[in-house]
Design an enzyme around this catalytic site. Structure first.
Site, PDB file in Angstrom:
ATOM      1  N   ASP A  49       5.419 -16.512   1.738  1.00 55.26           N
ATOM      2  CA  ASP A  49       4.761 -15.525   2.588  1.00 55.26           C
ATOM      3  C   ASP A  49       4.236 -14.354   1.772  1.00 55.26           C
ATOM      4  O   ASP A  49       3.106 -13.900   1.951  1.00 55.26           O
ATOM      5  CB  ASP A  49       5.750 -14.991   3.626  1.00 55.26           C
ATOM      6  CG  ASP A  49       6.226 -16.074   4.579  1.00 55.26           C
ATOM      7  OD1 ASP A  49       5.701 -17.187   4.503  1.00 55.26           O
ATOM      8  OD2 ASP A  49       7.108 -15.796   5.392  1.00 55.26           O
ATOM      9  N   ARG A  68      19.717  -6.728   1.916  1.00 60.48           N
ATOM     10  CA  ARG A  68      18.562  -6.005   2.462  1.00 60.48           C
ATOM     11  C   ARG A  68      18.648  -4.490   2.329  1.00 60.48           C
ATOM     12  O   ARG A  68      17.643  -3.850   1.988  1.00 60.48           O
ATOM     13  CB  ARG A  68      18.331  -6.407   3.933  1.00 60.48           C
ATOM     14  CG  ARG A  68      17.937  -7.867   4.133  1.00 60.48           C
ATOM     15  CD  ARG A  68      16.934  -8.346   3.102  1.00 60.48           C
ATOM     16  NE  ARG A  68      16.406  -9.683   3.383  1.00 60.48           N
ATOM     17  CZ  ARG A  68      16.053 -10.529   2.456  1.00 60.48           C
ATOM     18  NH1 ARG A  68      16.215 -10.221   1.172  1.00 60.48           N
ATOM     19  NH2 ARG A  68      15.539 -11.705   2.773  1.00 60.48           N
ATOM     20  N   SER A 104      11.964 -22.551   3.677  1.00 63.70           N
ATOM     21  CA  SER A 104      11.942 -21.278   2.960  1.00 63.70           C
ATOM     22  C   SER A 104      13.323 -20.997   2.390  1.00 63.70           C
ATOM     23  O   SER A 104      14.342 -21.455   2.913  1.00 63.70           O
ATOM     24  CB  SER A 104      11.523 -20.145   3.896  1.00 63.70           C
ATOM     25  OG  SER A 104      12.511 -19.940   4.890  1.00 63.70           O
TER      26      SER A 104
END
Length: 379
Positions: free
Chosen positions: A1, A80, A165
């Protein structure tokens, strides 16, 4: 992506600086930087965040035995906050007017990054191509992305033959989408990147000793090619635990989970070192942790901490409150655990602690010790 999004943003007139967070993924960073510039980025910045990732994210997760829905050890979720914080700092230093990410509108990561950006710099504009109708009107899914990448000569690791992915860091590697979207499809054997198939792991068990101080892994003792070794530096310790677990088939799971955005998702995960360190930590707590403290932590902290991490609420006051309790609960969790790894299994063989609450004489069925049979009257 991300590779396609870079080209897409440039086509729309943006000047783009790429940012890569080194959180322990096995990647050729020089090649990635060269690819970014080749596609059209002004430059590409790589920042080593491994130590911060281990100390600020992985160790607290072990300290409270964090999980989501019992089985997922939050490998992606843990990384994250570290990535988002470094990305915002880089954007501020470079004078950027906006940040962007390649997360889809259906996953958790988009929410995690959005929450983090808003907490760290509320005035920073966020460009999210996967929520832009012009983008998802052109790219309905990964097949269209692959076609675009081929047309533009953009090299990508995902292929039509392997249409899943991946997200990797020092704690784990995740796999989703493509053929994995059918929850009854067995993952192909060549999908798994890190952990040896348990059936093909060595027929000989492998052992190590891990030492904890206040719930934190501080030393790992093991044998490499017949030679005794030990590591104490956090990144080296998790790396060594990963190597041991990987070659012994430890850490694979295949689950269907509930995403924060309200849909179910099938994900496959490899979490080798964290799996065996977490199990050793849980075992040591049995020796050292007060019963009521442990029960309260398990019921009120562990589940909620995992939920906050999974849902992207790391930069929240409630997470900070929980973190302070985690540290307090671990003050007495000190000691060593002996572990055996064998064909996907993590087997505890023994534990010892200078702050143990266990009294062998008191617990013995062969002597009275300090606990008389009459002491149980009323229970």
């Amino acid at each position: 992506d991300t590779s396609v999004i870079l080209a897409w943003l440039i086509e729309r007139g943006y000047e783009v600086i790429c940012f890569i967070a080194d959180v322990g993924q096995e990647e050729d960073f020089e090649a990635a930087k060269a690819k970014a510039v080749q596609v059209g980025a002004r430059k590409c910045i790589v920042q080593d965040l491994k130590k911060e990732f281990v100390e600020s994210q992985c160790w607290p997760a072990i300290m409270c035995n964090a999980h989501y829905e019992n089985v997922y050890y939050l490998g992606t979720s843990l990384a994250r906050p570290v990535i988002a914080r470094a990305q915002i700092q880089m954007a501020q230093q470079e004078g950027c007017s906006a940040v962007s990410h390649g997360c889809t509108g259906k996953g958790n990561d988009g929410v995690r990054f959005q929450f983090a950006y808003a907490a760290l710099d509320p005035d920073m504009e966020v460009i999210v191509p996967w929520r832009d109708p012009k983008f998802f009107g052109t790219f309905a899914g990964r097949q269209e992305l692959l076609d675009y990448a081929a047309k533009k000569g953009i090299p990508v690791s995902t292929t039509k033959a392997k249409p899943w992915s991946m997200d990797e860091n020092l704690a784990h590697c995740s796999y989703e989408s493509g053929l994995l979207e059918d929850p009854d499809t067995t993952p192909p054997t060549d999908m798994w990147k890190l952990v040896v198939d348990p059936e093909k792991a060595s027929d000989q068990p492998e052992r190590f000793i891990v030492e904890f101080a206040k719930g934190i892994p501080v030393k790992l003792e093991y044998t490499e090619n017949g030679n005794p070794k030990f590591v104490t530096e956090p990144v080296e310790l998790l790396t060594a635990a990963n190597a041991l677990a990987r070659r012994n088939g430890v850490g694979r799971i295949d689950i269907v989970e509930n995403r924060y955005v309200g849909i179910k998702s099938r994900g496959c995960y490899e979490t080798p070192g964290l799996t065996c360190l977490r199990k050793a930590h849980i075992d040591l707590e049995g020796l050292c942790l007060d019963r009521e403290v442990r029960a309260f932590r398990d019921q009120s902290v562990t589940i909620e901490y995992g939920r906050l991490l999974y849902n992207g609420l790391y930069f929240s006051p409630e997470r900070e409150v929980l973190q302070s309790y985690i540290a307090k609960s671990q003050e007495n969790v000190n000691g060593r655990v002996r572990v055996k790894l064998y064909k996907g299994n993590t087997i505890i063989e023994g534990r010892t602690s200078g702050s143990s609450l266990y009294d062998m004489s008191e617990s013995s069925m062969d002597e009275l010790g300090g606990f008389l049979p009459t002491d149980s009257t009323g229970f």
